[in-house]
Write a protein that holds these residues in place. Structure first.
Motif, mmCIF file in Angstrom:
data_model
loop_
_atom_site.group_PDB
_atom_site.id
_atom_site.type_symbol
_atom_site.label_atom_id
_atom_site.label_comp_id
_atom_site.label_asym_id
_atom_site.label_seq_id
_atom_site.Cartn_x
_atom_site.Cartn_y
_atom_site.Cartn_z
ATOM 1 N N PHE A 58 8.363 6.422 -1.320
ATOM 2 C CA PHE A 58 8.890 6.193 0.022
ATOM 3 C C PHE A 58 10.347 5.726 -0.025
ATOM 4 O O PHE A 58 11.155 6.103 0.811
ATOM 5 C CB PHE A 58 8.009 5.151 0.719
ATOM 6 C CG PHE A 58 8.390 4.881 2.144
ATOM 7 C CD1 PHE A 58 8.085 5.804 3.126
ATOM 8 C CD2 PHE A 58 9.047 3.724 2.489
ATOM 9 C CE1 PHE A 58 8.432 5.565 4.456
ATOM 10 C CE2 PHE A 58 9.400 3.473 3.801
ATOM 11 C CZ PHE A 58 9.095 4.400 4.792
ATOM 12 N N VAL A 69 8.833 15.155 4.698
ATOM 13 C CA VAL A 69 8.385 13.854 5.204
ATOM 14 C C VAL A 69 7.888 13.974 6.641
ATOM 15 O O VAL A 69 6.878 13.364 7.004
ATOM 16 C CB VAL A 69 9.492 12.799 5.053
ATOM 17 C CG1 VAL A 69 9.112 11.489 5.723
ATOM 18 C CG2 VAL A 69 9.794 12.571 3.572
ATOM 19 N N THR A 94 1.095 2.930 1.841
ATOM 20 C CA THR A 94 1.739 3.536 0.685
ATOM 21 C C THR A 94 2.149 2.403 -0.234
ATOM 22 O O THR A 94 2.362 1.278 0.209
ATOM 23 C CB THR A 94 2.929 4.444 1.078
ATOM 24 O OG1 THR A 94 3.311 5.218 -0.057
ATOM 25 C CG2 THR A 94 4.104 3.655 1.583
ATOM 26 N N LEU A 105 5.252 10.301 -3.999
ATOM 27 C CA LEU A 105 4.984 9.778 -2.664
ATOM 28 C C LEU A 105 3.589 10.200 -2.218
ATOM 29 O O LEU A 105 3.242 11.384 -2.276
ATOM 30 C CB LEU A 105 6.030 10.300 -1.675
ATOM 31 C CG LEU A 105 5.806 9.981 -0.202
ATOM 32 C CD1 LEU A 105 5.812 8.474 0.043
ATOM 33 C CD2 LEU A 105 6.871 10.669 0.645
ATOM 34 N N VAL A 107 0.313 8.810 0.715
ATOM 35 C CA VAL A 107 -0.076 7.886 1.769
ATOM 36 C C VAL A 107 -1.597 7.874 1.858
ATOM 37 O O VAL A 107 -2.230 8.922 1.936
ATOM 38 C CB VAL A 107 0.532 8.295 3.134
ATOM 39 C CG1 VAL A 107 0.108 7.331 4.225
ATOM 40 C CG2 VAL A 107 2.061 8.362 3.027
#
Length: 116
Positions: A58, A69, A94, A105, A107
């Motif tokens: 992030f 993103v 995250t 990255l 989530v």
């Protein structure tokens, strides 16, 4: 659930999940984002969403990552809404730095009690 405990690399998503080196229970896949039920869930409901293009974390997102993103956040928002509607609550998380086991990255969308 798949046994992915033998993985010893630092980018599970590029190395295993995105190329489908193990079977996944996919909940979303398009050109930019993959989302699936976590292979080793920590919560009763535990989904993970990742951009298919490598972005380290992030805090490393840059101007060239905008499309990825935006797509990732759109999927996370939809999944969180669905989990909240079905289970009454959802959390979005995250991790960064040493908290981030996989240096890609990703989530988490989760709900319910911890299962491990």
């Amino acid at each position: 659930m798949n046994d992915t405990s033998a993985y010893t690399g630092d980018d599970f998503y590029c190395d295993v999940a995105i190329p489908r080196a193990v079977p996944l229970e996919v909940v979303n896949e398009d050109d930019l984002v993959l989302a699936y039920h976590h292979t080793r869930p920590f919560w009763q409901v535990h989904l993970v969403a990742v951009p298919k293009r490598h972005i380290a974390s992030f805090t490393t997102i840059g101007p060239g990552d905008e499309a990825d993103v935006r797509a990732l956040l759109g999927v996370v928002q939809r999944l969180a809404r669905e989990v909240e509607e079905k289970h009454g609550a959802a959390a979005v998380l995250t991790n960064l730095g040493t908290y981030q086991d996989s240096k890609h990255l990703h989530v988490h969308v989760h709900s319910g009690p911890q299962v491990r």
